[in-house]
Design an enzyme around this catalytic site. Sequence first.
Site, PDB file in Angstrom:
ATOM      1  N   GLU A 142     -13.636   4.929  -0.630  1.00 34.93           N
ATOM      2  CA  GLU A 142     -14.453   3.989   0.149  1.00 34.93           C
ATOM      3  C   GLU A 142     -15.226   4.767   1.208  1.00 34.93           C
ATOM      4  O   GLU A 142     -14.684   5.127   2.250  1.00 34.93           O
ATOM      5  CB  GLU A 142     -13.562   2.918   0.775  1.00 34.93           C
ATOM      6  N   GLU A 181       0.840  -1.199   0.000  1.00 33.85           N
ATOM      7  CA  GLU A 181       0.000   0.000   0.000  1.00 33.85           C
ATOM      8  C   GLU A 181       0.867   1.237   0.000  1.00 33.85           C
ATOM      9  O   GLU A 181       1.852   1.310   0.724  1.00 33.85           O
ATOM     10  CB  GLU A 181      -0.886   0.076   1.251  1.00 33.85           C
ATOM     11  N   LYS A 228     -15.536   3.800   5.210  1.00 37.30           N
ATOM     12  CA  LYS A 228     -14.396   3.691   6.114  1.00 37.30           C
ATOM     13  C   LYS A 228     -14.531   4.681   7.261  1.00 37.30           C
ATOM     14  O   LYS A 228     -15.024   5.804   7.093  1.00 37.30           O
ATOM     15  CB  LYS A 228     -13.087   3.931   5.359  1.00 37.30           C
ATOM     16  N   GLU A 283      -9.460   9.287   4.976  1.00 38.94           N
ATOM     17  CA  GLU A 283      -9.515   7.828   4.859  1.00 38.94           C
ATOM     18  C   GLU A 283     -10.483   7.387   3.763  1.00 38.94           C
ATOM     19  O   GLU A 283     -10.358   6.289   3.221  1.00 38.94           O
ATOM     20  CB  GLU A 283      -9.940   7.203   6.191  1.00 38.94           C
TER      21      GLU A 283
END
Length: 455
Positions: free
Chosen positions: A323, A269, A326, A332
């Site tokens: 997303e 990542e 999250k 985030e």
Amino acid sequence: MASSPSPSSVFLCLSLIILFALSFAESQSFVGVNYGQAADNLPPPEATVKLLQSTTIAKVRLYGADPVILRALANSGIGVVIAAANGEIPSLASGAAAATQWINANVRPYYPATNITIISVGNEVMTSGDQNLISQLVPAMRNVQSALSSASLGGKVKVSTVHSMAVLTQSDPPSSGLFNPTLQGALKPMLAFLKDNKSPLMINPYPYFAYQSNPGPETLAFCLFQPNSGRTDRSNGLLYTNMFDAQVDAVHSALGAMGYEDVEIVVAETGWPSSGDPSEVGPSVENAKAYNGNLIAHLRSLVGTPLMPGKSVDTYIFALYDEDLKAGPASERAFGLFKTDLSQSYDVGLAKSSQQAPSTPKPAVGWCVPKASVSDSQLQANLDYACSQGIDCGAIQPGGACFDPNTLASHAAYAMNLYYQKFGRNPWNCDFSQSATLTSQNPSYNGCIYPGGST
């Protein structure tokens, strides 16, 4: 009148073009992306696979082993990392039966049509603080490896686990990188397992978090692969011009300190958010585009890192989509390269249509030169940065065609333009901390030729 080329010479030329194109395609194989599912508005997996196939992304990392996604990826040629969740580790560590059942459920029905390459057993377990889980990690990895071998998949599918950068207690300078001494008792058998099975160490370096802890213009440029004065490793004299290389090399040094420097590193990542809360430092579309675009260009250059020159570490960018489910700060939920309507969040040059083989080169839009009144310190930073990225600066060395006039502005202009031409001729390749601009006027002079042109 020149004679026509012979059929044999035409065939040879075509063969070389095809080989170069294949080599170019192969050179993209180190660019991957994380495909998270913490969202309630994701497009169908089939649409996502078509999106991936329209890009130069060659690998995808999943956080589980979703059967619908695995079936959608069948026959796509895309390399796939699947994962066993942290909660599955105790069962996998308990014995061979559970691991065999896991492989029978999550690998055998899909492989080889779905190109599963790595199974990640857990995520950031070593820094979870759960001593029981940490003690069960390596037994779980061994049982999964044994189950793969029993299914005749040993060596075809690798077994690893993913770590945060917190496994290091020392990373600056990179040559002094060390794993946390309190974790070494658990890390040593894991590293021995990775070495014995030729599996990679998977790590999550995030220059974004390094910038948050030490914000400032110079740190930002260092984190975004933009021109900066660099940081010299005082132990070996190597110059680092970006945080990504420094973090990866710190992990390499930590491996070496434990006698495992030949274990391959995979970046599981890394990324940069395009938006965040007002209190967050660093998230923006401009910064996300700069980080991911420059990272991809850096990987494609094959320049490598100062301690591992000449190769690019397999790197999975976080993330494919935003997303929205999250938890945590707004950043985030804003790492996506693409929106859930399949459009780009911003362009980092991943579309196949933007990657042409040399036989049909993408036309450059002018030449990249410094803006007027740029300071000498910025010009020097631009010159040093460009020439450290694998371009040939021989023309501005003494005796070179572009050495005269022997001025900082002239040498920087040549190097900046060469960098722009080599790394995709995208606008962000002619940014240099907003000190550069594109021009339609050819800056070539006498025998000094600036590569480029205009559409």
